[in-house]
Design an enzyme around this catalytic site. Structure first.
Site, short mmCIF file in Angstrom:
data_model
loop_
_atom_site.label_atom_id
_atom_site.label_comp_id
_atom_site.label_asym_id
_atom_site.label_seq_id
_atom_site.Cartn_x
_atom_site.Cartn_y
_atom_site.Cartn_z
N ARG A 96 -25.12 8.19 129.89
CA ARG A 96 -26.50 8.95 130.20
C ARG A 96 -26.61 9.18 131.75
O ARG A 96 -27.13 9.89 132.38
CB ARG A 96 -27.54 8.79 129.45
CG ARG A 96 -28.78 9.53 129.78
CD ARG A 96 -29.96 9.54 128.92
NE ARG A 96 -31.21 10.06 129.32
CZ ARG A 96 -31.98 10.07 128.79
NH1 ARG A 96 -32.15 9.58 127.58
NH2 ARG A 96 -33.35 10.93 129.28
N ASN A 150 -27.22 15.57 120.86
CA ASN A 150 -27.46 16.59 122.04
C ASN A 150 -26.22 16.71 122.82
O ASN A 150 -25.26 15.88 122.94
CB ASN A 150 -28.47 15.97 122.76
CG ASN A 150 -29.82 16.47 122.34
OD1 ASN A 150 -30.16 17.66 122.03
ND2 ASN A 150 -30.84 15.40 122.42
N CYS A 171 -33.52 19.83 116.25
CA CYS A 171 -34.27 19.48 117.34
C CYS A 171 -35.64 19.44 117.33
O CYS A 171 -36.13 19.88 116.41
CB CYS A 171 -33.91 20.24 118.66
SG CYS A 171 -34.83 19.63 120.38
N HIS A 201 -33.43 23.82 123.45
CA HIS A 201 -33.94 23.32 124.80
C HIS A 201 -34.23 24.48 125.85
O HIS A 201 -34.18 24.45 127.05
CB HIS A 201 -33.17 22.41 125.43
CG HIS A 201 -33.21 20.91 124.84
ND1 HIS A 201 -32.87 19.70 125.16
CD2 HIS A 201 -34.15 20.36 123.49
CE1 HIS A 201 -33.00 18.85 124.60
NE2 HIS A 201 -33.53 19.24 123.64
N TYR A 254 -38.61 21.95 128.21
CA TYR A 254 -37.38 22.05 129.07
C TYR A 254 -37.56 23.43 129.91
O TYR A 254 -36.57 23.38 130.92
CB TYR A 254 -36.30 22.01 128.07
CG TYR A 254 -35.92 20.70 127.43
CD1 TYR A 254 -35.29 19.82 128.17
CD2 TYR A 254 -36.48 20.28 126.48
CE1 TYR A 254 -34.92 18.66 127.54
CE2 TYR A 254 -36.65 18.87 125.96
CZ TYR A 254 -35.52 18.20 126.71
OH TYR A 254 -35.27 16.81 126.02
#
Length: 436
Positions: A96, A150, A171, A201, A254
């Protein structure tokens, strides 16, 4: 005799797992669970054992007859399961952090699920989810896959279009938006209903209702004027007043990466040079969480877990499983195949919208066409997602390049190529589909 369910959690050593266990404990009267298999890979063994011990203490404190199993064997976890919950991270937090840093090097937003960072995560995740689905089809063909991994929309679309597994993507963004609105009006969440339309998102609340009354204008007026509410308590509701007025609906957090790209990039660069990227911050939070989890006297979900970003995760996941298991036919916001729900998008893509949830899964409520002011962004991001799924399945460099090039947050084909080459080089061990 009442049926008791077997739950398999892929990525069981996650710091989110106590949140999930807490949800099953609260749902126990209506959702009886006999066995929860927490599965992880060898590298996650230590975390799995720590989280598993906490899960056992939580279940014992609740006085429930739920067997917690820890395993590194995916087949054992999935075999005969009624529900498979996917919450894994290929490459861990180190991957990440790379996802965040690579785009920043080229002056592009580096975020875990949006833009190039989400693209890299998707490429790593697609081969693994396909392998999981093979085991589900073979060992638990009637099981439901509840995908929290995700980027949830892209991964769910991959499963829906390239496997025979029954899947619903999930989500916690929509349920958190409902929670924020409930806080604004100082009411319980159950009294708020939002008409959601969009993608994971990238979802908009087109209409907001309180006890069945349309309060969209009232909410937007509060967001614009700040009347009767201290906005600083909920940063995700703080927006430019003219933007909100022109939009006429509630954006999700987002959307900041699209509507406020320059400011978000500036903040990311500043934070990366001081505190580190969000991934680096989360890595430190996780260290502290696992120290807490090790405490043999801890037998509840610790409040510190909310700092990790998992607020209402178990609420969303366990409500969905409960409604499928008990054929409740209530309305929840999930990721599902479009099938004509949004007329501005292809039939076979995944969207995030309100659905009736029952024993046959999720049936989306008709939306029709969406306004032009959100249509273009939605279509552009969806085209990127479609190409990302194709690139992740086929391992095709040029499809991957097109996916990144057309993403709204990537400024040029040149930037896309540099970012893609870095992603492929730094993630080589996790991208077998590109090794041909």
């Amino acid at each position: 005799m009442t049926k008791k369910y077997k739950i398999a959690v892929i990525g069981g050593g996650s710091s989110y797992t106590p949140e999930l266990i807490d949800g099953f404990i609260k749902k126990a009267p209506e959702l009886p669970v006999s066995d929860i298999y927490l599965e992880d890979i060898e590298q996650g063994k230590e975390k799995l054992e720590i989280v598993g011990a906490l899960a056992e203490r939580m279940v014992k404190k609740a006085g429930l007859d739920i067997n917690i199993h820890l395993t590194l064997n995916q087949e054992e976890a999935i075999s005969g399961a009624d529900f498979v919950v996917s919450q894994f991270r290929v490459g861990g937090l180190d991957a990440r952090i790379r996802d965040e840093k690579i785009p920043l090097k080229y002056g592009v937003i580096g975020q875990e699920t949006t833009g190039p960072g989400g693209f890299a995560k998707a490429l790593r995740t697609i081969p693994v989810i396909m392998n999981i689905c093979k085991d589900i089809q073979r060992l638990a063909p009637s099981a439901w896959l509840i995908n929290f991994t995700n980027p949830s929309g892209i991964i769910t679309e991959t499963v829906l279009n390239h496997t025979k597994v029954k899947a619903v993507g999930l989500c916690n963004v929509p349920v958190n938006m409902i929670n924020y609105v409930a806080q604004v009006f100082e009411v319980e969440m159950e009294r708020v209903y939002i008409e959601f339309a969009g993608l994971n998102h990238l979802v908009w609340g087109q209409k907001i209702y309180l006890d069945g009354e349309d309060v969209t204008e009232k909410l937007l007026d509060i967001l614009i004027t700040g009347k009767n509410f201290t906005m600083k308590n909920i940063p995700d509701l703080i927006w430019d007043k003219d933007l909100i007025k022109s939009l006429g609906m509630l954006p999700c957090p987002y959307h900041r990466y699209y509507y406020m790209s320059d400011k978000m990039l500036e903040e990311e660069i500043k934070e990366a040079s001081s505190e580190g990227t969000r991934g680096e911050v989360v890595k430190n939070i996780e260290k502290e969480l696992f120290k807490l989890y090790k405490n043999p006297s801890l037998d509840i979900k610790p409040p510190e877990l909310e700092k990790r970003g998992g607020a209402l995760y178990s609420y969303a996941a366990c409500n969905l499983i409960d409604s499928i298991a008990n054929n409740k036919k209530d309305i929840q916001t999930v990721n599902v195949r479009n099938n004509g729900t949004i007329l501005d998008l292809p039939e076979d893509v995944a969207i995030e919208t309100n659905c009736i949830i029952g024993k046959n899964g999720a049936s989306p409520l008709t939306i029709g066409h969406v306004p032009a002011k959100i249509r273009g962004l939605m279509q552009a991001v969806k085209a990127y997602e479609q190409l990302t799924v194709e690139a992740g399945i086929k391992g095709d460099y040029y499809t991957a390049l097109q996916a990144l090039t057309i993403h709204p947050l990537v400024p040029s084909a040149d930037a896309a190529k540099k970012i893609l080459d870095d992603i492929l080089r730094q993630n080589k061990e996790f991208l077998p589909q590109f090794q041909g």
